[in-house]
Design a protein around this motif. Structure first.
Motif, PDB file in Angstrom:
ATOM      1  N   UNK A   1       0.812  -1.142  -0.174  1.00  0.00           N
ATOM      2  CA  UNK A   1       0.055   0.070  -0.052  1.00  0.00           C
ATOM      3  C   UNK A   1       0.849   1.132   0.133  1.00  0.00           C
ATOM      4  N   UNK A   2       2.123   1.204   0.881  1.00  0.00           N
ATOM      5  CA  UNK A   2       2.742   2.275   0.651  1.00  0.00           C
ATOM      6  C   UNK A   2       3.170   2.915  -0.448  1.00  0.00           C
ATOM      7  N   UNK A   3       3.978   1.877  -1.364  1.00  0.00           N
ATOM      8  CA  UNK A   3       4.445   1.981  -2.517  1.00  0.00           C
ATOM      9  C   UNK A   3       3.490   2.445  -3.499  1.00  0.00           C
ATOM     10  N   UNK A   4       2.211   2.064  -3.523  1.00  0.00           N
ATOM     11  CA  UNK A   4       1.043   2.254  -4.101  1.00  0.00           C
ATOM     12  C   UNK A   4       0.813   3.850  -4.045  1.00  0.00           C
ATOM     13  N   UNK A   5       0.887   4.178  -2.829  1.00  0.00           N
ATOM     14  CA  UNK A   5       0.340   5.785  -2.918  1.00  0.00           C
ATOM     15  C   UNK A   5       1.640   6.508  -3.399  1.00  0.00           C
ATOM     16  N   UNK A   6       2.929   5.920  -2.940  1.00  0.00           N
ATOM     17  CA  UNK A   6       3.875   6.805  -3.554  1.00  0.00           C
ATOM     18  C   UNK A   6       3.930   6.797  -4.952  1.00  0.00           C
ATOM     19  N   UNK A   7       3.729   5.934  -5.699  1.00  0.00           N
ATOM     20  CA  UNK A   7       4.037   5.733  -7.069  1.00  0.00           C
ATOM     21  C   UNK A   7       2.470   6.068  -8.021  1.00  0.00           C
ATOM     22  N   UNK A   8       1.426   6.779  -7.213  1.00  0.00           N
ATOM     23  CA  UNK A   8       0.273   6.898  -7.967  1.00  0.00           C
ATOM     24  C   UNK A   8       0.501   7.709  -9.136  1.00  0.00           C
TER      25      UNK A   8
END
Lengths: 485, 505
Positions: free
Chosen positions: B268-275
């Motif tokens: 989830x953290x990466x998803x938010x970062x790479x949105x």
């Protein structure tokens, strides 16, 4: 570890080798007196001898034991590899029969030489001393040189034998030089003693290090790893097809086992030093094996590059240097031997309508129309060698990648998977010829029930059904690795 | 539940494939046997899929119909189970398969047993992907799908089939192997290959970025996202009709499913970062591929590019992190599976008659083939997103979601919808309206009963999803809420949208 043993105890522990040695001599005698017409019965007797030797693997104590004053070791590690060696040699004997009979080179020496070669390989993987290693390796190689030139009337075969011999002798020289350096600087040739002496990076002096480099070079020749791979395509192409099948199978597994013994067993303390060498050799073999195969039109040469490529993958596990890595390499070799022998069985089964062997990739065209069963087996082997799940060939690659990731060798792992994609291209080329192209002239029907049965077994093993073998195989490989580490 | 229904639904086509290949008899008898076996088995599969849907409990987040046997220790286990998202995709797969078999009934004349076996194998692998609960079992099915599809394109494809089959295989393989390394890392870090456990494992945010990128390499190719979409038009154009249907209908969904199952809840953290990466790629894709679709002269290629554009809607909707976006995206996958599958079937119908996919060769079909024109119109409208069709519901939800996250993103997506209407209507006008003096075209017969039978149920499903989407949304609700909770954990934007404010954000 008992220092003093009676000769009887040692011979009992080495009963596999004893049986093979005695058996080879008996075979030779029968052959000399009965001549070439004894080829077929001799082959089956030789298979019986190999099977008998296999049964005697059961005498090996599970904890492992040394014999002949510590020169020889029998443990789970050597047992695992000996099963592969004996099986590989037996299959190589049987699959050659129709070919040898047809090609009018049905000389009785074939099973004798293979038995001697198997003896050499068993000694190799049971070596606990650099000298035993050398003796085993030479016995195996000398038999192999003769086998490569088995078609002595054919220029191609003689050339292959000569090339193999000269380059092999050079490699043996390098290996011996390395052994002498190691002996000179450490004062011992025993694996056990070396393991105790060499502990951690920097503890070994430069001479030992150079010696190790030479030893690894010599062994890299035997497993046909880049940059010592040049002989492989020529020898595979020139040698009779059953001989090439033999070369690609058991000796590779034995030499790889030897490499594990030396690197992880004897020089286990120098992992950091040899890891860079193994990593380089691994990357170079994977890439060269994959790229070199692309332009090949002869299927035997293609399989030669495929074996270079596969050795590179197996070396990933060695580069990890962990028990997990060794398990991966052993598992890899077990599956690899079956895939390779299966592919060569397929090549042997391809004969034109007049009975001449077909070896070109174009000659495979439309095989799926004329021989659907053989074509399906080919597809299984090729997808398996390419490492596409759910075929069994994927899982050894998986195991070595897992070892590499756990050892934090991320670059090696990434290069490895990219090389596997490049390699997939030429395996797909074979499938393209078999399935997509319009049929070439019809093939002759299968000529040997035994070979068809072996081919079917190998294909079933490599198919998704073979995944059921993962648990026992990896378990056995894990126990073997535990004996070494 | 004692009966291992998921194992049955996964393994039944495999057994049927083996029977089809090994059945004895003359060539004609084997072909007839293959067709019949394939049809019966895919219908049984459809029945099992519907039974799953009916028996499914939509109120719980837990995986259902779970089965687990440690058959392949230490590497992986035979571990199956489904949640609502997987359920809907399994139903979609089983729904499309009988039509693929019917569409190939007469158009495939050579090597029928092999063809049917390849499709049955494909069904096993597709359902396996959605039902797998073990990381490497998922990979096995995901990657294994390459083999039958490679053979389908390569053996029964068009003129450039060999090029297309290689491109398809190597492109997707390269993406997947990086994901494999990430999976191995995850498995050894978390000491498990169990997907439900991994769904609740929190990896360090910096590590997540690398893992996310490795998974992205695989799913972006499979999806496909711009700029790694170029294998798709080739594969679609060369594949036989049923191959295109499966490719567009189900295989592309594996990418979207991968995002939903792995990328979003596991990283989830990466998803938010790479949105922003995903958002930019989606907008570029939706506009660029729509423009490319506008100039195509080959019908299949046009629909292939439209698939890329629709998949960009899916990725955009997935990465806005709100209920509407996620549900819309999943519904978009289902809707696109039906609509693009049906459009490829429509192309197949006229291809079987005239043996060309050139748009210019057709025209005036409204007079010659009125029933065909009607169905083609319905699916064209569904592709554009006309209200009362499934496309509308999906696009509307996605737009609602994207609008809440970023009006600029919504602007890009809406532009894509307009272009989408343009290229689909332009296609329809050129193929169906106008006049045509070509005697071959004039001699084309209208839909025969078999073709009607393939198009009618899909049309019904498209309308059902457009008029009463609740049937399809209900199973999605709980899993979507679970994913949002994971994302919320990583400080995502607000979850629920109040579509009232009109300022640019």
């Amino acid at each position: 570890m008992i220092a003093l043993q009676t000769l009887g105890q040692s011979v009992h522990l080495a009963s596999v080798e004893t049986i093979l040695a005695a058996g080879a001599l008996v075979l030779l005698m029968i052959g000399v007196f009965r001549g070439d017409r004894s080829l077929v019965p001799l082959t089956w007797v030789a298979v019986g001898i190999l099977a008998l030797a296999g049964v005697h693997l059961a005498v090996v104590p599970s904890a492992g034991a040394t014999a002949f004053g510590g020169l020889y070791v029998a443990d789970a590690f050597s047992t695992f590899l000996k099963v592969i060696i004996l099986g590989g040699a037996a299959v190589s004997m049987v699959l050659a029969l129709p070919y040898l009979v047809q090609a009018a080179t049905g000389r009785f020496e074939y099973p004798v030489l293979l038995t001697l070669s198997a003896l050499g390989m068993c000694l190799m993987v049971s070596a606990n001393d650099l000298l035993t290693l050398y003796v085993g390796l030479e016995l195996q190689s000398l038999a192999a040189y003769v086998l490569a030139a088995f078609h002595r009337n054919e220029a191609r075969s003689s050339e292959a034998g000569l090339k193999y011999f000269i380059l092999g002798a050079l490699a043996s020289g390098i290996l011996l030089y390395g052994i002498s350096l190691v002996y000179g600087f450490t004062g011992t040739t025993s694996f056990t003693a070396l393991h105790g002496l060499v502990r951690g990076a920097g503890t070994a002096d430069l001479g030992t290090l150079i010696g190790l480099v030479f030893i690894l070079s010599g062994l890299a020749f035997k497993i046909s790893a880049v940059p010592f791979h040049m002989w492989t395509p020529d020898v595979y192409e020139g040698a009779p097809t059953p001989v090439a099948a033999f070369f690609a199978g058991a000796p590779k597994a034995a030499a790889m086992g030897l490499l594990l013994c030396v690197a992880v067993g004897a020089f286990g303390g120098m992992t950091v030093d040899w890891r860079q060498i193994v990593t380089f050799v691994s990357i170079a073999s994977m890439l060269l094996g994959a790229v070199g195969a692309i332009g090949q039109t002869n299927i035997k040469r293609l399989l030669a590059y495929s074996s270079i490529n596969n050795v590179g993958f197996a070396l990933i596990g060695l580069a990890a240097g962990t028990r997990e890595g060794v398990t991966g390499v052993l598992f890899y070799m077990a599956v690899y031997v079956v895939m390779t022998l299966g592919s060569f069985l397929g090549v042997l089964a391809m004969r034109g309508s007049d009975g001449t062997p077909v070896e070109t990739l174009d000659g495979l065209a439309g095989l799926s129309r004329t021989r659907p069963g053989l074509a399906a087996a080919f597809a299984v082997f090729m997808f398996s060698l390419a490492g596409i799940p759910p075929l069994l060939g994927f899982w050894p690659k998986f195991a070595v990648f897992q070892a590499a990731i756990d050892a934090h060798l991320y670059v090696l792992a990434v290069v490895g998977v990219v090389a596997s994609v490049v390699g997939a291209y030429y395996y797909l080329r074979v499938i393209k010829s078999v399935y997509f192209d319009e049929p070439a002239p019809a093939f002759a029907p299968a000529d040997s029930r035994t070979n068809t049965a072996l081919l079917t077994l190998a294909a079933l093993f490599c198919s998704p059904l073979g995944m059921l073998a993962i648990t026992p195989l990896v378990g056995a490989a894990g126990r073997a690795a535990a004996a070494l580490l | 539940m004692n009966f291992p229904v998921l194992s049955a639904i996964v393994l039944l086509p495999l057994l049927a494939a083996a029977w089809v290949l090994l059945a004895p008899g003359s060539e004609d008898a084997r072909a007839a046997n293959a067709r019949l076996t394939a049809l019966v088995v895919t219908l049984i599969e459809l029945g099992l899929g519907i039974a799953l849907w009916l028996a499914f409990d939509t109120s719980t987040a837990a995986f259902q119909f779970v089965e687990r046997i440690d058959l392949f220790a230490p590497f992986l286990s035979w571990h199956l189970g489904i949640d609502g998202i997987a359920l809907m995709l399994i139903v979609l797969s089983t729904f499309l398969m009988p039509f693929c078999i019917l569409a190939s009934w007469t158009s495939i004349e050579r090597r029928v047993p092999e063809y049917m076996a390849a499709f049955l194998l494909m069904e096993t692998l597709m359902i396996g992907v959605f039902a797998a609960q073990d990381l490497f079992l998922f990979y096995l099915f995901f990657e294994g799908g390459l083999i039958p599809m490679y053979l389908i394109i390569g053996i029964w494809g068009g003129a450039r089939r060999i090029y297309a089959s290689y491109k398809f295989f190597l492109y997707t393989l390269l993406g997947s192997v990086l994901m494999l390394l990430a999976m191995i890392w995850m498995a050894s870090a978390a000491h498990t290959t169990d997907i439900p456990t991994l769904l609740t494992t929190n990896f360090a945010p910096d590590v997540q970025v690398w893992l996310w990128l490795a998974f992205f390499a695989s799913f972006a190719v499979k999806m496909p996202m711009w700029p790694v979409h170029t294998w798709l038009p080739d594969a679609h154009v060369e594949a036989p009709t049923a191959g295109s249907v499966i490719l567009a209908g189900v295989l592309l969904k594996m990418g979207g499913y991968g995002f939903v199952r792995f990328s979003l809840p596991m990283f989830p953290d990466a998803s938010v970062r790479l949105v922003s990466l995903v958002a930019v790629l989606s907008v570029v894709a939706v506009i660029y591929t729509s423009l490319v679709a506008l100039v195509q002269s080959d019908m299949k290629k046009l629909i292939a590019y439209s698939s890329v554009a629709h998949m960009a809607f899916v990725t955009a909707g997935l990465f806005v992190f709100n209920t509407q976006g996620l549900e819309g995206s999943i519904l978009m996958m289902l809707s696109h599976g039906l609509v693009s599958g049906a459009l490829f079937l429509c192309v197949g119908v006229i291809y079987d008659r005239l043996h060309t996919r050139e748009i210019a060769a057709y025209g005036g079909l409204a007079n010659i083939m009125p029933r065909y024109a009607l169905f083609f119109l319905l699916f064209t409208m569904a592709s554009i997103g006309l209200p009362a069709t499934s496309g509308f519901v999906a696009e509307f939800l996605v737009l609602l979601g994207t609008f809440a996250a970023s009006t600029w993103l919504a602007l890009g997506m809406t532009t894509g919808i307009i272009f989408g209407a343009a290229y689909m209507l332009y296609l329809y006008r050129r193929v169906i309206f106008g006049t045509n003096a070509d005697p071959h075209v004039l001699a084309m017969a209208d839909l025969n009963p078999r073709e009607l039978l393939t198009l009618l149920p899909i049309a019904a499903a498209v309308l059902w999803m457009g008029i009463y989407p609740e049937s399809f949304l209900r199973p999605l609700r709980v899993p979507v809420a679970g994913i949002l909770a994971r994302l919320h954990h990583a400080a995502a934007p607000p979850q629920h949208v109040v579509p009232a404010k009109g300022q640019l954000r």
